[in-house]
Motif scaffolding. Structure first.
Motif, PDB file in Angstrom:
ATOM      1  N   ASN A  63      -4.409   2.727   1.490  1.00  0.00           N
ATOM      2  CA  ASN A  63      -4.693   3.448   0.248  1.00  0.00           C
ATOM      3  C   ASN A  63      -4.178   4.883   0.280  1.00  0.00           C
ATOM      4  O   ASN A  63      -4.860   5.822  -0.140  1.00  0.00           O
ATOM      5  CB  ASN A  63      -6.206   3.448  -0.050  1.00  0.00           C
ATOM      6  CG  ASN A  63      -6.715   2.083  -0.470  1.00  0.00           C
ATOM      7  OD1 ASN A  63      -6.029   1.087  -0.253  1.00  0.00           O
ATOM      8  ND2 ASN A  63      -7.901   2.015  -1.045  1.00  0.00           N
ATOM      9  N   GLY A  64      -2.959   5.074   0.808  1.00  0.00           N
ATOM     10  CA  GLY A  64      -2.374   6.409   0.856  1.00  0.00           C
ATOM     11  C   GLY A  64      -2.901   7.274   1.983  1.00  0.00           C
ATOM     12  O   GLY A  64      -2.638   8.486   2.012  1.00  0.00           O
ATOM     13  N   GLY A  65      -3.593   6.681   2.945  1.00  0.00           N
ATOM     14  CA  GLY A  65      -4.159   7.448   4.051  1.00  0.00           C
ATOM     15  C   GLY A  65      -3.092   8.042   4.957  1.00  0.00           C
ATOM     16  O   GLY A  65      -1.976   7.540   5.056  1.00  0.00           O
ATOM     17  N   LYS A  66      -3.478   9.144   5.633  1.00  0.00           N
ATOM     18  CA  LYS A  66      -2.573   9.832   6.558  1.00  0.00           C
ATOM     19  C   LYS A  66      -3.230   9.923   7.930  1.00  0.00           C
ATOM     20  O   LYS A  66      -4.427  10.195   8.035  1.00  0.00           O
ATOM     21  CB  LYS A  66      -2.241  11.230   6.049  1.00  0.00           C
ATOM     22  CG  LYS A  66      -1.510  11.249   4.715  1.00  0.00           C
ATOM     23  CD  LYS A  66      -1.216  12.679   4.262  1.00  0.00           C
ATOM     24  CE  LYS A  66      -0.485  12.681   2.918  1.00  0.00           C
ATOM     25  NZ  LYS A  66      -0.202  14.064   2.460  1.00  0.00           N
ATOM     26  N   ASN A  97       5.675   2.757   5.115  1.00  0.00           N
ATOM     27  CA  ASN A  97       6.997   3.241   4.716  1.00  0.00           C
ATOM     28  C   ASN A  97       7.223   4.685   5.127  1.00  0.00           C
ATOM     29  O   ASN A  97       8.240   5.274   4.757  1.00  0.00           O
ATOM     30  CB  ASN A  97       7.172   3.087   3.200  1.00  0.00           C
ATOM     31  CG  ASN A  97       7.336   1.633   2.792  1.00  0.00           C
ATOM     32  OD1 ASN A  97       8.012   0.865   3.474  1.00  0.00           O
ATOM     33  ND2 ASN A  97       6.698   1.247   1.701  1.00  0.00           N
ATOM     34  N   ASN A  98       6.287   5.242   5.887  1.00  0.00           N
ATOM     35  CA  ASN A  98       6.463   6.599   6.399  1.00  0.00           C
ATOM     36  C   ASN A  98       5.834   6.696   7.786  1.00  0.00           C
ATOM     37  O   ASN A  98       4.862   7.402   8.004  1.00  0.00           O
ATOM     38  CB  ASN A  98       5.846   7.622   5.444  1.00  0.00           C
ATOM     39  CG  ASN A  98       6.251   9.054   5.783  1.00  0.00           C
ATOM     40  OD1 ASN A  98       7.098   9.277   6.656  1.00  0.00           O
ATOM     41  ND2 ASN A  98       5.648  10.018   5.111  1.00  0.00           N
ATOM     42  N   ALA A  99       6.424   5.939   8.717  1.00  0.00           N
ATOM     43  CA  ALA A  99       6.004   5.997  10.124  1.00  0.00           C
ATOM     44  C   ALA A  99       7.238   6.309  10.946  1.00  0.00           C
ATOM     45  O   ALA A  99       7.717   5.493  11.730  1.00  0.00           O
ATOM     46  CB  ALA A  99       5.361   4.687  10.547  1.00  0.00           C
ATOM     47  N   SER A 154       1.527   2.208   2.055  1.00  0.00           N
ATOM     48  CA  SER A 154       1.323   3.543   1.484  1.00  0.00           C
ATOM     49  C   SER A 154       0.905   4.588   2.514  1.00  0.00           C
ATOM     50  O   SER A 154       0.745   5.761   2.176  1.00  0.00           O
ATOM     51  CB  SER A 154       0.245   3.467   0.397  1.00  0.00           C
ATOM     52  OG  SER A 154      -0.986   3.016   0.958  1.00  0.00           O
ATOM     53  N   SER A 155       0.733   4.194   3.765  1.00  0.00           N
ATOM     54  CA  SER A 155       0.224   5.117   4.786  1.00  0.00           C
ATOM     55  C   SER A 155       1.318   6.037   5.303  1.00  0.00           C
ATOM     56  O   SER A 155       2.511   5.737   5.223  1.00  0.00           O
ATOM     57  CB  SER A 155      -0.388   4.340   5.943  1.00  0.00           C
ATOM     58  OG  SER A 155       0.602   3.566   6.601  1.00  0.00           O
ATOM     59  N   THR A 156       0.893   7.167   5.869  1.00  0.00           N
ATOM     60  CA  THR A 156       1.793   8.113   6.530  1.00  0.00           C
ATOM     61  C   THR A 156       1.315   8.273   7.965  1.00  0.00           C
ATOM     62  O   THR A 156       0.146   8.622   8.198  1.00  0.00           O
ATOM     63  CB  THR A 156       1.801   9.473   5.823  1.00  0.00           C
ATOM     64  OG1 THR A 156       2.276   9.300   4.479  1.00  0.00           O
ATOM     65  CG2 THR A 156       2.704  10.463   6.545  1.00  0.00           C
ATOM     66  N   ILE A 157       2.204   8.030   8.922  1.00  0.00           N
ATOM     67  CA  ILE A 157       1.817   8.003  10.329  1.00  0.00           C
ATOM     68  C   ILE A 157       2.750   8.904  11.143  1.00  0.00           C
ATOM     69  O   ILE A 157       3.972   8.821  11.011  1.00  0.00           O
ATOM     70  CB  ILE A 157       1.896   6.576  10.907  1.00  0.00           C
ATOM     71  CG1 ILE A 157       1.193   5.561   9.998  1.00  0.00           C
ATOM     72  CG2 ILE A 157       1.363   6.537  12.326  1.00  0.00           C
ATOM     73  CD1 ILE A 157      -0.298   5.737   9.884  1.00  0.00           C
ATOM     74  N   ASN A 168     -11.082   3.623  10.396  1.00  0.00           N
ATOM     75  CA  ASN A 168     -10.523   3.147   9.136  1.00  0.00           C
ATOM     76  C   ASN A 168     -10.269   4.335   8.224  1.00  0.00           C
ATOM     77  O   ASN A 168     -11.216   4.983   7.745  1.00  0.00           O
ATOM     78  CB  ASN A 168     -11.493   2.172   8.467  1.00  0.00           C
ATOM     79  CG  ASN A 168     -11.858   1.028   9.389  1.00  0.00           C
ATOM     80  OD1 ASN A 168     -11.100   0.074   9.532  1.00  0.00           O
ATOM     81  ND2 ASN A 168     -13.002   1.127  10.046  1.00  0.00           N
ATOM     82  N   VAL A 169      -9.003   4.630   7.998  1.00  0.00           N
ATOM     83  CA  VAL A 169      -8.621   5.760   7.141  1.00  0.00           C
ATOM     84  C   VAL A 169      -8.281   5.185   5.776  1.00  0.00           C
ATOM     85  O   VAL A 169      -7.198   4.638   5.571  1.00  0.00           O
ATOM     86  CB  VAL A 169      -7.420   6.527   7.747  1.00  0.00           C
ATOM     87  CG1 VAL A 169      -7.079   7.733   6.894  1.00  0.00           C
ATOM     88  CG2 VAL A 169      -7.708   6.935   9.184  1.00  0.00           C
ATOM     89  N   ILE A 170      -9.210   5.308   4.842  1.00  0.00           N
ATOM     90  CA  ILE A 170      -9.074   4.712   3.517  1.00  0.00           C
ATOM     91  C   ILE A 170      -8.791   5.829   2.526  1.00  0.00           C
ATOM     92  O   ILE A 170      -9.697   6.426   1.944  1.00  0.00           O
ATOM     93  CB  ILE A 170     -10.351   3.936   3.114  1.00  0.00           C
ATOM     94  CG1 ILE A 170     -10.834   3.049   4.251  1.00  0.00           C
ATOM     95  CG2 ILE A 170     -10.101   3.144   1.842  1.00  0.00           C
ATOM     96  CD1 ILE A 170      -9.869   1.978   4.665  1.00  0.00           C
ATOM     97  N   GLY A 171      -7.506   6.165   2.389  1.00  0.00           N
ATOM     98  CA  GLY A 171      -7.132   7.252   1.490  1.00  0.00           C
ATOM     99  C   GLY A 171      -7.405   8.630   2.062  1.00  0.00           C
ATOM    100  O   GLY A 171      -7.181   9.637   1.397  1.00  0.00           O
ATOM    101  N   GLY A 172      -7.877   8.709   3.298  1.00  0.00           N
ATOM    102  CA  GLY A 172      -8.201   9.996   3.900  1.00  0.00           C
ATOM    103  C   GLY A 172      -7.005  10.631   4.586  1.00  0.00           C
ATOM    104  O   GLY A 172      -5.902  10.089   4.616  1.00  0.00           O
ATOM    105  N   ASP A 173      -7.274  11.795   5.159  1.00  0.00           N
ATOM    106  CA  ASP A 173      -6.239  12.551   5.871  1.00  0.00           C
ATOM    107  C   ASP A 173      -6.837  12.950   7.214  1.00  0.00           C
ATOM    108  O   ASP A 173      -7.696  13.821   7.292  1.00  0.00           O
ATOM    109  CB  ASP A 173      -5.850  13.780   5.047  1.00  0.00           C
ATOM    110  CG  ASP A 173      -4.693  14.557   5.661  1.00  0.00           C
ATOM    111  OD1 ASP A 173      -4.345  14.288   6.830  1.00  0.00           O
ATOM    112  OD2 ASP A 173      -4.148  15.446   4.983  1.00  0.00           O
ATOM    113  N   VAL A 174      -6.388  12.291   8.290  1.00  0.00           N
ATOM    114  CA  VAL A 174      -7.011  12.438   9.598  1.00  0.00           C
ATOM    115  C   VAL A 174      -6.057  13.101  10.580  1.00  0.00           C
ATOM    116  O   VAL A 174      -4.907  12.666  10.726  1.00  0.00           O
ATOM    117  CB  VAL A 174      -7.464  11.074  10.158  1.00  0.00           C
ATOM    118  CG1 VAL A 174      -7.986  11.221  11.580  1.00  0.00           C
ATOM    119  CG2 VAL A 174      -8.533  10.468   9.262  1.00  0.00           C
ATOM    120  N   THR A 175      -6.553  14.125  11.244  1.00  0.00           N
ATOM    121  CA  THR A 175      -5.851  14.723  12.372  1.00  0.00           C
ATOM    122  C   THR A 175      -6.622  14.393  13.638  1.00  0.00           C
ATOM    123  O   THR A 175      -7.850  14.580  13.693  1.00  0.00           O
ATOM    124  CB  THR A 175      -5.737  16.247  12.217  1.00  0.00           C
ATOM    125  OG1 THR A 175      -4.991  16.543  11.027  1.00  0.00           O
ATOM    126  CG2 THR A 175      -5.030  16.865  13.417  1.00  0.00           C
TER     127      THR A 175
END
Length: 469
Positions: free
Chosen positions: A330-333, A392-394, A357-360, A306-313
């Motif tokens: 919540n803006g997570g990546k 909106n950013n996948a 709000s996520s970036t994938i 669960n990526v809750i506003g975080g930035d995961v690689t």
């Protein structure tokens, strides 16, 4: 003078009678012609579908005239009973196509002279096997009301590949007025609800034989005993009845379990409570929750990630999500190259949940038992919870997304996967909400990510209608 008048009147009377007879005759022919035209149109549709059904035999077996003739006759007999028919089919074009011819005696509505000379109605259709037909999207379920549900302004762009909808319902492909589908071939096992003009460059073909799951023989990854790795935080439980107002994971569930869940979930909540206690499935543990910048290793994540506003690689490898899904909100990546997700757990809780709000950005593995598979859902799920891609950013999703047990709901405002080399999606059904555009590119040859056998440029040949008359 009197004689002339009588002759003239007599002639005029004869002319009037003749004119009336001619009008009746012509009118009868016009009225008769219209039903004949309708009969021909109906018969042509039957011939088209019979040719496709017979040509399928060329894909599965080495087709012979006797075999395709038997299939065509059986199909026509099962679908057309208005008039006695003579059906013939033969293999042509060096075994790459089937020609079907159907003849019937017409049903006329004005017997006698009007019907004389009306010849038998005869139609012909040719279906060919196309080795270049790339299958890139399949709605698998034969029983859903709709396997491809296109809401207002929804878009699917798959210009160089084929889309199949296996539902046999009259609404198999449902098209809202402003939706659009663009594909080489759209083949629907049932019917189309909505304007067929919304599909281009050719209208969808209805009553197609359902396409068997091309990945049905693909082995699931070897995940061993599912011992939990990399546990970072509190529990996460997913499911349609347990989501928040935004359609994604209810944050209250992250704060201590199921106490805030109200109404409508009944036995499901009890099952989830048992899961939390470890009563139903072994090796359960709280899912990973990431709120900062983190790099994760491949492994088994019980309860999901669960990526809750975080930035995961994500490092390359296989991520096993056991009874919990991949949630980014919540803006997570979330980004990872050469990564594959195996979604397992008998209750079907391991779902994809990408918030708006996520970036994938993800690409599938290049080797191993998940090669080419970006998402692979366990085939033995019990509950039917939707996978939701609302990001909106996948823009970059390279590989094959395989969700045989559940619905994929796409609800984004910006294009999905449009910057990918290729994307293939096989799901139980698709629900395209208002406004999203799913782009299925087909640059298979130049991609570093292998294409699984059965899809993309490794699809089995598909059958297309080549000629009708």
């Amino acid at each position: 003078m009197r004689n002339f008048e009588q002759d003239s009147k007599g002639n005029i009377t004869l002319m009037a009678v003749g004119a009336i007879a001619l009008i009746v005759f012509l009118g009868g022919n016009i009225i008769d012609y219209m039903p004949l035209s309708n009969q021909r149109q109906q018969l042509q549709g039957v011939a088209d579908r019979a040719a496709i059904a017979a040509a399928q035999e060329l894909v599965v077996f080495k087709g012979t005239d006797s075999r395709v003739n038997s299939v065509a006759n059986a199909f026509v007999s099962a679908t057309y009973n208005d008039r006695p028919h003579i059906t013939a089919a033969e293999v042509i074009d060096g075994g790459k196509a089937v020609k079907v011819t159907i003849s019937i005696e017409p049903k006329t509505y004005f017997p006698g002279p009007i019907a004389q000379g009306v010849s038998a109605i005869r139609v012909k259709a040719i279906a060919e096997v196309s080795g270049g037909g790339y299958v890139c999207m399949i709605g698998l379920s034969p029983n859903e009301d709709s396997t491809l549900d296109m809401h207002d302004k929804a878009r699917v762009t798959a210009e160089n590949c084929a889309i199949y909808s296996n539902s046999k319902n009259k609404n198999s492909l449902r098209l809202a007025n402003n939706s659009r589908v663009k594909a080489d071939l759209v083949c629907v096992a049932g019917g189309v609800a909505g304007p067929k003009s919304a599909v281009s460059p050719n209208e969808p073909l209805t009553d197609c034989p359902p396409l068997t799951d091309p990945l049905r023989d693909r082995p699931e990854p070897n995940v061993g005993l599912l011992e939990c790795d990399n546990i970072l935080g509190a529990s996460s439980i997913l499911g349609k009845d347990l989501l928040g107002k935004d359609g994604l994971l209810n944050l209250d569930l992250l704060k201590g379990g199921l106490g805030g869940v109200l109404g409508g979930v009944g036995e499901k909540v009890k099952l989830l409570q048992q899961i939390l206690k470890g009563d139903l499935v072994g090796n359960l543990a709280p899912g990973a929750i990431v709120t900062g910048k983190t790099t994760l290793e491949p492994g088994t994540y019980c309860g999901g990630i669960n990526v809750i506003g975080g930035d995961v690689t994500l490092k390359p490898g296989t991520y096993v999500l056991n009874n919990g899904g991949i949630v980014v909100m919540n803006g997570g990546k979330l980004q990872g190259e050469n990564v594959g997700f195996f979604l397992t757990g008998a209750l079907g809780l391991s779902t994809i949940q990408f918030a708006a709000s996520s970036t994938i950005s993800l690409t599938a593995p290049r080797a191993g038992d998940m090669a080419g598979m970006l998402f692979f859902e366990d085939r033995d799920v019990l509950f039917k919870f939707p996978h939701i891609m609302a990001s909106n950013n996948a823009r970059n999703l390279v590989g094959t997304i395989y969700l045989p047990g559940n619905t994929l709901e796409i609800n984004a405002k910006n294009p999905i996967a449009d910057q990918s080399d290729y994307t293939v999606i096989v799901a139980r059904k698709f629900d395209m909400k208002d406004g999203p555009e799913l782009v299925l590119n087909t640059d298979y040859e130049s991609s570093l990510i292998p294409v699984p056998e059965g899809v993309g440029n490794k699809s089995r040949p598909i059958v297309k209608l080549a000629y009708r008359n």
